[in-house]
Scaffold this active site. Structure first.
Site, PDB file in Angstrom:
ATOM      1  N   ASN A   9       0.875  -1.174   0.000  1.00  0.00           N
ATOM      2  CA  ASN A   9       0.000   0.000   0.000  1.00  0.00           C
ATOM      3  C   ASN A   9       0.910   1.221   0.000  1.00  0.00           C
ATOM      4  OD1 ASN A   9      -1.785   2.055   0.513  1.00  0.00           O
ATOM      5  ND2 ASN A   9      -2.237   1.431   2.620  1.00  0.00           N
ATOM      6  N   TRP A  10       1.005   1.853  -1.163  1.00  0.00           N
ATOM      7  CA  TRP A  10       1.940   2.985  -1.284  1.00  0.00           C
ATOM      8  C   TRP A  10       1.381   4.261  -0.667  1.00  0.00           C
ATOM      9  CZ3 TRP A  10       4.383   2.712  -6.921  1.00  0.00           C
ATOM     10  CH2 TRP A  10       5.148   1.536  -7.017  1.00  0.00           C
ATOM     11  N   LYS A  11       0.137   4.232  -0.241  1.00  0.00           N
ATOM     12  CA  LYS A  11      -0.506   5.423   0.345  1.00  0.00           C
ATOM     13  C   LYS A  11      -0.288   6.628  -0.580  1.00  0.00           C
ATOM     14  CE  LYS A  11       0.224   3.341   4.815  1.00  0.00           C
ATOM     15  NZ  LYS A  11       0.120   3.500   6.246  1.00  0.00           N
ATOM     16  N   HIS A  96      -9.275   0.519   4.773  1.00  0.00           N
ATOM     17  CA  HIS A  96      -8.019   0.808   5.466  1.00  0.00           C
ATOM     18  C   HIS A  96      -8.293   1.746   6.647  1.00  0.00           C
ATOM     19  CE1 HIS A  96      -3.994   2.320   6.291  1.00  0.00           C
ATOM     20  NE2 HIS A  96      -3.563   1.211   5.727  1.00  0.00           N
ATOM     21  N   GLU A  98      -6.818   4.251   7.695  1.00  0.00           N
ATOM     22  CA  GLU A  98      -6.705   5.686   7.390  1.00  0.00           C
ATOM     23  C   GLU A  98      -7.972   6.202   6.704  1.00  0.00           C
ATOM     24  OE1 GLU A  98      -2.881   5.410   5.464  1.00  0.00           O
ATOM     25  OE2 GLU A  98      -1.997   4.881   7.388  1.00  0.00           O
ATOM     26  N   GLU A 167      -5.252  -5.706  10.364  1.00  0.00           N
ATOM     27  CA  GLU A 167      -4.347  -4.586  10.608  1.00  0.00           C
ATOM     28  C   GLU A 167      -4.725  -3.908  11.919  1.00  0.00           C
ATOM     29  OE1 GLU A 167      -2.284  -3.228   6.793  1.00  0.00           O
ATOM     30  OE2 GLU A 167      -4.043  -1.984   7.060  1.00  0.00           O
ATOM     31  N   GLY A 173       2.034   2.060  10.747  1.00  0.00           N
ATOM     32  CA  GLY A 173       2.872   3.246  10.610  1.00  0.00           C
ATOM     33  C   GLY A 173       3.567   3.664  11.896  1.00  0.00           C
ATOM     34  N   SER A 211       3.451  -2.370  10.405  1.00  0.00           N
ATOM     35  CA  SER A 211       4.887  -2.295  10.689  1.00  0.00           C
ATOM     36  C   SER A 211       5.630  -3.590  10.377  1.00  0.00           C
ATOM     37  CB  SER A 211       5.123  -1.860  12.143  1.00  0.00           C
ATOM     38  OG  SER A 211       4.562  -0.577  12.362  1.00  0.00           O
ATOM     39  N   GLY A 232       2.905  -1.184   4.362  1.00  0.00           N
ATOM     40  CA  GLY A 232       2.912   0.250   4.098  1.00  0.00           C
ATOM     41  C   GLY A 232       4.326   0.744   3.845  1.00  0.00           C
TER      42      GLY A 232
HETATM   43  C1  PEP Z   1      -0.710  -0.101   6.074  1.00  0.00           C
HETATM   44  O1  PEP Z   1      -0.841   1.111   5.902  1.00  0.00           O
HETATM   45  O2  PEP Z   1      -1.565  -0.894   5.622  1.00  0.00           O
HETATM   46  C2  PEP Z   1       0.445  -0.575   6.807  1.00  0.00           C
HETATM   47  C3  PEP Z   1       0.505  -1.831   7.170  1.00  0.00           C
HETATM   48  O3  PEP Z   1       1.408   0.372   7.065  1.00  0.00           O
HETATM   49  P1  PEP Z   1       2.837   0.103   7.771  1.00  0.00           P
HETATM   50  O4  PEP Z   1       3.405  -1.149   7.153  1.00  0.00           O
HETATM   51  O5  PEP Z   1       3.637   1.315   7.463  1.00  0.00           O
HETATM   52  O6  PEP Z   1       2.570  -0.069   9.222  1.00  0.00           O
END
Ligand code: PEP
Length: 253
Positions: A9-11, A96, A98, A167, A173, A211, A232
């Site tokens: 997920n490149w956000k 997600h 976010e 998640e 993040g 993470s 992410g």
């Molecule tokens: C995500 O945004 O789905 C995610 C898992 O982010 P990160 O790996 O940065 O925690």
């Protein structure tokens, strides 16, 4: 559908140049994908055509980060499923945290978005997970049950082409992944839930997200009922992303 996945997920990151460098880096580190594990990258909408072009022939799938629950009309700023399909999208992340936090998306709306993905003939990557307060109040299983109940109430339980991603919101993040014990407990719970719902959904892939990086991937993807990762930050680094993918492949070898 494949059972094992690493999905990036490149956000809201990237540029034409950065995307090209990232895909070139992934392809240099990993000349061929393993037939047992899928890899998908999800850029922001404007870069989808570029990603389709630079991933051509690599086996890397391209996904979107959101979808409208509607197919067309006066919904300024939204993107509909048929439009995503038109430009070659195969997967769509829905729910997600976010989107839940910054856009007020709720379980029922997320379920409708998942249905929009399915109705378009694409594969939804449906995110579920609890907040820190909910975990501390021992509400994790209740929260996940409500999220899954809402999903299946709308999409039904006869569709095996859905990817789930657990998640925990507090692990996204933050640099602090859930512990293997926590992940194991939740994934077993989700697998038991799915098994009770129907034979079609009993085997849905359940990814972990929060993470995950090259250094902790093996300790996570080797857990029973963990079928890969939704990534992410580490998805923006070719070496990290490929290290996670290789850990997943090693876990099925
Ligand atoms: C995500 O945004 O789905 C995610 C898992 O982010 P990160 O790996 O940065 O925690």
């Amino acid at each position: 559908m494949l059972k094992k996945w690493v999905i990036g997920n490149w956000k809201m990151h990237g540029s034409l140049a950065e995307n090209k460098a990232l895909i070139d880096g992934i392809r240099a580190e990993l000349p061929a994908l393993d037939a047992r594990a899928g890899m998908v990258v999800c850029p922001v909408f404007p870069y989808i055509p570029q990603l389709k072009q630079i991933t051509a022939g690599s086996g890397i799938g391209v996904g979107a980060q959101d979808i409208s629950e509607f197919t067309k009309g006066a919904y300024t700023g939204e993107v509909a499923g048929p439009m995503l399909k038109d430009v070659g999208v195969e997967y769509v992340i829905v729910g997600h945290s976010e989107r839940r936090t910054f856009h007020g998306e709720h379980n029922e709306q997320i379920a409708r978005k998942a249905k929009a993905v399915i109705d378009t003939g694409l594969i939804p990557v449906v995110c579920i997970g609890e907040s820190l307060e909910e975990r501390q109040a021992n509400q994790t299983e209740a929260v996940l049950t409500a999220q899954l109940d809402a999903l299946f109430a709308v999409v039904g339980t006869d569709n095996a082409n859905i990817i789930l991603a657990y998640e925990p919101r507090w692990a996204i993040g933050t640099g602090v992944a859930a512990t293997p014990d926590m992940i194991q407990a939740v994934h077993s719970f989700v697998r038991a839930y799915l098994t009770k719902r129907s034979a079609a959904v009993a085997g849905l892939p359940i990814l972990y997200g929060g993470s995950m990086k090259g250094s902790n991937a093996a300790s996570i993807v080797t857990l029973p009922n963990v079928d890969g990762g939704l990534i992410g930050s580490a998805a923006l680094n070719a070496a990290e992303f490929v290290a996670i993918y290789k850990a997943l492949v090693a876990s099925v070898a």
